[in-house]
Design a protein around this motif. Structure first.
Motif, PDB file in Angstrom:
ATOM      1  N   ILE A  17       0.842  -1.210   0.000  1.00 52.93           N
ATOM      2  CA  ILE A  17       0.000   0.000   0.000  1.00 52.93           C
ATOM      3  C   ILE A  17       0.867   1.246   0.000  1.00 52.93           C
ATOM      4  O   ILE A  17       0.581   2.240  -0.707  1.00 52.93           O
ATOM      5  CB  ILE A  17      -0.950  -0.016   1.212  1.00 52.93           C
ATOM      6  CG1 ILE A  17      -1.946  -1.178   1.075  1.00 52.93           C
ATOM      7  CG2 ILE A  17      -1.689   1.306   1.353  1.00 52.93           C
ATOM      8  CD1 ILE A  17      -2.812  -1.396   2.303  1.00 52.93           C
ATOM      9  N   LEU A  18       1.957   1.227   0.797  1.00 48.84           N
ATOM     10  CA  LEU A  18       2.863   2.375   0.842  1.00 48.84           C
ATOM     11  C   LEU A  18       3.499   2.618  -0.524  1.00 48.84           C
ATOM     12  O   LEU A  18       3.597   3.776  -0.980  1.00 48.84           O
ATOM     13  CB  LEU A  18       3.945   2.135   1.893  1.00 48.84           C
ATOM     14  CG  LEU A  18       5.045   3.213   1.991  1.00 48.84           C
ATOM     15  CD1 LEU A  18       4.435   4.548   2.429  1.00 48.84           C
ATOM     16  CD2 LEU A  18       6.145   2.777   2.960  1.00 48.84           C
ATOM     17  N   SER A  19       3.911   1.538  -1.175  1.00 46.96           N
ATOM     18  CA  SER A  19       4.554   1.688  -2.489  1.00 46.96           C
ATOM     19  C   SER A  19       3.590   2.278  -3.505  1.00 46.96           C
ATOM     20  O   SER A  19       3.956   3.169  -4.292  1.00 46.96           O
ATOM     21  CB  SER A  19       5.068   0.330  -2.974  1.00 46.96           C
ATOM     22  OG  SER A  19       5.997  -0.209  -2.065  1.00 46.96           O
ATOM     23  N   GLY A  29       1.976   9.454  -5.381  1.00 47.48           N
ATOM     24  CA  GLY A  29       2.451  10.741  -4.862  1.00 47.48           C
ATOM     25  C   GLY A  29       3.533  11.385  -5.698  1.00 47.48           C
ATOM     26  O   GLY A  29       3.811  12.589  -5.549  1.00 47.48           O
ATOM     27  N   THR A  30       4.150  10.623  -6.572  1.00 44.16           N
ATOM     28  CA  THR A  30       5.182  11.223  -7.424  1.00 44.16           C
ATOM     29  C   THR A  30       4.596  12.278  -8.355  1.00 44.16           C
ATOM     30  O   THR A  30       5.306  13.167  -8.827  1.00 44.16           O
ATOM     31  CB  THR A  30       5.861  10.124  -8.256  1.00 44.16           C
ATOM     32  OG1 THR A  30       4.864   9.376  -8.980  1.00 44.16           O
ATOM     33  CG2 THR A  30       6.662   9.205  -7.378  1.00 44.16           C
ATOM     34  N   ALA A  31       3.279  12.195  -8.625  1.00 42.32           N
ATOM     35  CA  ALA A  31       2.635  13.214  -9.472  1.00 42.32           C
ATOM     36  C   ALA A  31       2.600  14.574  -8.783  1.00 42.32           C
ATOM     37  O   ALA A  31       2.526  15.614  -9.447  1.00 42.32           O
ATOM     38  CB  ALA A  31       1.215  12.766  -9.838  1.00 42.32           C
ATOM     39  N   SER A  68      13.268  12.664   0.717  1.00 43.92           N
ATOM     40  CA  SER A  68      13.277  12.704   2.191  1.00 43.92           C
ATOM     41  C   SER A  68      11.969  12.208   2.770  1.00 43.92           C
ATOM     42  O   SER A  68      11.936  11.514   3.795  1.00 43.92           O
ATOM     43  CB  SER A  68      13.551  14.138   2.660  1.00 43.92           C
ATOM     44  OG  SER A  68      12.543  15.026   2.153  1.00 43.92           O
ATOM     45  N   VAL A  69      10.857  12.516   2.110  1.00 42.27           N
ATOM     46  CA  VAL A  69       9.553  12.029   2.569  1.00 42.27           C
ATOM     47  C   VAL A  69       9.453  10.508   2.385  1.00 42.27           C
ATOM     48  O   VAL A  69       8.945   9.797   3.253  1.00 42.27           O
ATOM     49  CB  VAL A  69       8.427  12.741   1.795  1.00 42.27           C
ATOM     50  CG1 VAL A  69       7.059  12.173   2.178  1.00 42.27           C
ATOM     51  CG2 VAL A  69       8.447  14.234   2.073  1.00 42.27           C
ATOM     52  N   VAL A  70       9.946  10.047   1.244  1.00 39.27           N
ATOM     53  CA  VAL A  70       9.926   8.596   0.990  1.00 39.27           C
ATOM     54  C   VAL A  70      10.724   7.851   2.052  1.00 39.27           C
ATOM     55  O   VAL A  70      10.271   6.838   2.622  1.00 39.27           O
ATOM     56  CB  VAL A  70      10.472   8.294  -0.414  1.00 39.27           C
ATOM     57  CG1 VAL A  70      10.604   6.794  -0.621  1.00 39.27           C
ATOM     58  CG2 VAL A  70       9.570   8.908  -1.485  1.00 39.27           C
TER      59      VAL A  70
END
Length: 452
Positions: A31-33, A39-41, A47-49
């Motif tokens: 789910i995180l992936s 979220g890359t959009a 740093s957040v990743v």
């Protein structure tokens, strides 16, 4: 496959110790992936990743840290010392959870591969409690087995990780022959034989040991009327006699190659063992002396003659582990040996393959000498395949040829049996399910007729 990969694969197969991620942790990372890809959009930075992955990893490690430790788990196994082949029995496992949190577990007991294995077993143990778990198993192969390991796998508090450990719990179990028929006989000899379509034959009138005085019934021998008791009680009373006790019987069990032929349940040796134990129980219950000799190319086990039901346990513990050999049986050598160890007149009861025995010309001379002092009886199992082929309808040329060959083999067997029986050596064959009843019936008949 390298050694580290083998160790990792072994952990997934309930081997050794280790820590494994659960499906829940993998789903969280999945789910995180997916969220990070979406979220890359919006231009999520590295740093957040890293921060999000670090938080999830830290949370899972905290979950692992507060999970139950191996030292807080106590496991005991209760395994019966003896199991009967093919019969189910219960194994009890007691698990104590001394930790402060409940655990969900899976376990695999280290019983042999020849046992029924209903694993893995699942369960839940609350904190500071003891749980009792049972499973049913049965053994297909006789023998003595050591059970040393129990593999235990349990989840952490949240369920992100799964710990695996192996407990060393040593137990020994003996798988003995099926004693169902023996128990049936000991409970009621008459009912056991009647159930099998046989009956205990009436004793031949003649001398024997005095048993009791009872009321005279029609058909009793008038010579057995007890006139003293008749005059005292003013009704006709008769003495009842039973066969003399203390006779000797030697049970011979063939363990040669042909005894490994498979039947509908087990092989010939398995059925011979069950029948031998049943007839031994009948003789010991009657007060006779029983000895047992198991052989193939040479003597494997010899139990000296003794009487009393304690002898049945001695016989059982001596022969429960014998197996079929790849060698042909040496009947001549065994018959010579048994004459040297059994000097008193005895009933020799041989469990073997009749067809194989008939072609042993070398054993005939020994049996002629044995017949002068002892009584010989051989019991084998009918060849169901041969009888089926004889009954087949010759609808095709191939079927007709097979039928004629089967009939020829049967005629050869009957001719050879007749030759041996003329020497006073009795041979019988029985269906596998009636082998024990047939053996006991013939033993009772021999004793009742006073042939020993």
């Amino acid at each position: 496959m390298t050694k580290p990969l083998k160790n990792l694969w072994g952990q997934f197969l309930f081997q050794g110790r280790g820590i494994l991620p659960t499906y829940r942790l993998l789903i969280v990372y999945l789910i995180l992936s997916i969220g990070l890809i979406i979220g890359t959009a919006w231009g999520i930075t590295w740093s957040v990743v890293i921060l999000l992955n670090g938080l999830i990893l830290l949370g899972s490690l905290i979950d692992l840290l507060f999970s139950a430790k191996r030292s807080q788990l106590i496991i005991h196994r209760t395994l019966p010392e003896e199991m009967e082949r093919g019969l189910s029995c219960n194994v009890q496992i007691t698990i104590t959870n001394a930790s402060g949190s409940p655990i969900r577990f899976r376990l695999v007991d280290g019983i042999p591969q020849s046992f029924k294995r209903p694993f893995p077993l699942h369960g839940l143990i609350l904190n500071d409690t003891t749980s009792v778990l049972q499973y049913e198993t049965k053994a297909a192969v006789r023998g003595k087995y050591k059970v040393t390991k129990l593999h235990f796998r349990y989840k952490s508090t949240i369920g992100l990780w799964e710990k695996q450990t192996t407990f060393e719990i040593e137990d020994t179990v003996k798988v003995i022959p099926d004693l169902t028929e023996t128990k049936q006989f000991l409970e009621s000899a008459q009912q056991f034989l009647l159930y099998e379509g046989l009956k205990i034959r009436k004793q031949k009138s003649g001398p024997g040991e005095f048993s009791k005085i009872r009321n005279y019934v029609v058909g009793d021998d008038p010579r057995k009327i007890n006139w003293r008791q008749t005059a005292k009680l003013r009704e006709v009373m008769s003495n009842e006699y039973e066969p003399e006790h203390g006779k000797y019987m030697t049970i011979l069990i063939d363990c040669g190659r042909m005894m490994g032929a498979e039947l509908s349940k087990g092989n010939r040796l398995e059925k011979a063992l069950e029948a031998a134990i049943t007839v031994a129980a009948a003789a010991l219950k009657n007060g006779d002396y029983v000895s047992v000799l198991a052989f193939s190319k040479e003597v494997k086990v010899f139990v000296p003659p003794a009487k009393g039901m304690e002898q049945l346990q001695t016989i059982l513990h001596s022969i429960y582990n014998i197996q079929v050999d790849s060698n042909e049986s040496n009947y001549a050598a065994i018959l010579h040996y048994v004459q040297t160890v059994q000097k008193k007149r005895s009933l020799f009861l041989l469990f073997s393959d009749v067809r194989t025995f008939l072609h042993e010309e070398g054993a005939l001379s020994y049996l002629k000498r044995l017949r002068r002092r002892h009584l010989f009886l051989m019991i084998g199992i009918e060849d169901v395949t041969l009888l089926t082929r004889i009954k087949d309808m010759p609808e095709t040329v191939q079927t007709a040829m097979v039928k004629s060959m089967a009939q020829q083999q049967m005629l050869i067997k009957k001719r050879e049996k007749l030759k041996w029986e003329k020497q006073g050596l009795q041979m019988i064959e029985a269906r596998e399910e009636k082998l024990a009843a047939t053996a006991v019936s013939h033993y009772v008949d021999i004793m009742n007729r006073g042939l020993l």
